[in-house]
Design an enzyme around this catalytic site. Sequence first.
Site, PDB file in Angstrom:
ATOM      1  N   PRO A  41       0.844  -1.208   0.000  1.00  0.00           N
ATOM      2  CA  PRO A  41       0.000   0.000   0.000  1.00  0.00           C
ATOM      3  C   PRO A  41       0.876   1.253   0.000  1.00  0.00           C
ATOM      4  O   PRO A  41       1.493   1.588   1.002  1.00  0.00           O
ATOM      5  CB  PRO A  41      -0.805  -0.131   1.294  1.00  0.00           C
ATOM      6  CG  PRO A  41       0.004  -1.026   2.169  1.00  0.00           C
ATOM      7  CD  PRO A  41       0.742  -1.957   1.265  1.00  0.00           C
TER       8      PRO A  41
ATOM      9  N   ASP B 131       5.787   2.261   2.096  1.00  0.00           N
ATOM     10  CA  ASP B 131       4.878   1.133   2.330  1.00  0.00           C
ATOM     11  C   ASP B 131       4.181   1.364   3.665  1.00  0.00           C
ATOM     12  O   ASP B 131       4.821   1.310   4.715  1.00  0.00           O
ATOM     13  CB  ASP B 131       5.689  -0.168   2.352  1.00  0.00           C
ATOM     14  CG  ASP B 131       4.822  -1.418   2.486  1.00  0.00           C
ATOM     15  OD1 ASP B 131       3.650  -1.292   2.879  1.00  0.00           O
ATOM     16  OD2 ASP B 131       5.340  -2.517   2.217  1.00  0.00           O
ATOM     17  N   HIS B 132       2.860   1.589   3.613  1.00  0.00           N
ATOM     18  CA  HIS B 132       2.129   1.950   4.831  1.00  0.00           C
ATOM     19  C   HIS B 132       1.988   0.778   5.808  1.00  0.00           C
ATOM     20  O   HIS B 132       1.551   0.962   6.944  1.00  0.00           O
ATOM     21  CB  HIS B 132       0.752   2.499   4.473  1.00  0.00           C
ATOM     22  CG  HIS B 132       0.303   3.605   5.381  1.00  0.00           C
ATOM     23  ND1 HIS B 132       0.603   3.634   6.727  1.00  0.00           N
ATOM     24  CD2 HIS B 132      -0.423   4.727   5.152  1.00  0.00           C
ATOM     25  CE1 HIS B 132       0.080   4.716   7.280  1.00  0.00           C
ATOM     26  NE2 HIS B 132      -0.551   5.402   6.330  1.00  0.00           N
ATOM     27  N   ARG B 133       2.363  -0.418   5.383  1.00  0.00           N
ATOM     28  CA  ARG B 133       2.378  -1.541   6.329  1.00  0.00           C
ATOM     29  C   ARG B 133       3.534  -1.401   7.311  1.00  0.00           C
ATOM     30  O   ARG B 133       3.458  -1.854   8.453  1.00  0.00           O
ATOM     31  CB  ARG B 133       2.514  -2.877   5.577  1.00  0.00           C
ATOM     32  CG  ARG B 133       1.370  -3.218   4.640  1.00  0.00           C
ATOM     33  CD  ARG B 133       1.705  -4.465   3.842  1.00  0.00           C
ATOM     34  NE  ARG B 133       2.907  -4.296   3.026  1.00  0.00           N
ATOM     35  CZ  ARG B 133       3.449  -5.260   2.283  1.00  0.00           C
ATOM     36  NH1 ARG B 133       2.880  -6.462   2.241  1.00  0.00           N
ATOM     37  NH2 ARG B 133       4.534  -5.034   1.579  1.00  0.00           N
TER      38      ARG B 133
END
Length: 446
Positions: A241, A417-419
């Site tokens: 994401p 990467d929003h994770r």
Amino acid sequence: MPEYKQFPLSDTAEGLTEADILAWRVKPGDKVTVNQIVVEVETAKAAVELPIPWAGVVTELHVEPGQTVEVGTPILTVDVDPDGKASPAAAEPAATEPAAPAEEEMKPLVGYGSKAAGTTRRARKSATPAPAPAAAAPAPAAAAPAPVKETPRGGYVPLAKPPVRKLAKDLGVDLHSLTGSADGGVITRDDVQRAANGSAAPALSTVESGYDPATRERRVPIKGVRKATAAAMVQSAYSAPHVTEFLTVDVTPMMELREKLKKSREFSGVKLTPLAFAAKAVCLAAKRTPDVNAVWDEAAQEIVYKDYVHLGIAAATPRGLVVPKIRDADSLSLKELAVALTELTDVAREGKTTPAAMLGGTFTITNVGVFGVDTGTPIINPGESAILAVGAIRDTPWVVDGEIKVRKVMQLSLSFDHRVVDGQQGSEFLADVGALLADPAVAITY
């Protein structure tokens, strides 16, 4: 009695399953020595020169330039006992059993890597090797041309052998203006002579050029680096994401420091670019926000934090986008980073970046400013969690102490990467990079 051995296409980096044959460096009848470069291939990662593990005489080339072959496919046959000095007992098995060279023979050679166990290969049409000779050497085949590439102009790289290039230079013919009449668009002596005499070269057929006059379209096969880059970007875009943030920075102090350092004895002869400052800023900022230098391990369900920065630099080359790495960039000084960047980009533009040089990155910088672009939304490289785009530096009206002045201004964009990286962490990292570029003296506080 002749003793024949077949040379297979080997895995030049972990997990590769196929490669395109670019050019042969030998032809049937040539003598070869141990570790001599015999062929140049293009893998999904880079162009690679392959050495041969034996001495002998080349008897047959099994594939032509432009063909795609799978790893393990024999591509060349060598008579390793052309003088008949080996004993019959030693020679006979080689003649009746054309086995590929043992893995232990290949390991010491430059350009070879370990083959990933259990790698799945997709079905494809590939070159079918000829059977190994039994009692006599096969008739020599025609030597394959090894086109030499020169600096591209407008994205076009003319293909021609060295004697043809010399002829063109002597006759004052610009190779960029010619369309090669040989297979693959290779420019011949006749093409050059016709151009020198003012005659047009014969047009390539639709099959040769990929151009269809009926539709006015040209089709180019997707291969090598371009194919691998496309697959990696799709994988990253749909698995991680992405979040992108932007920052506009007054880098006038950085540019003033750059001019001062360029005149110093320590930086004499060093190509000190704004990209070197950005690389140093990224390495310093990553220490304060280690999440941008970590990676999401889906299989293990873990976040892996790296205690080092292997800095990737996106570079445009005639073969497509490649991202070679500066190993342990966080341990290098500004001068060392500047030197490393120069070497890295020079090698990349020559198409000589090795597969190993593009593995194991932890963070990437893409310099879109070199194309005059202000900013963008870069896609994260697989195996990483963030990428920084560095825009062009422009003279811009800027408010300084309540007054409008002309300043050197650039834009930064960070995709993450929003994770792995939350909005706060991404914002803090981008702000740190911006602060270091706006005032390099801030670095002493880190």
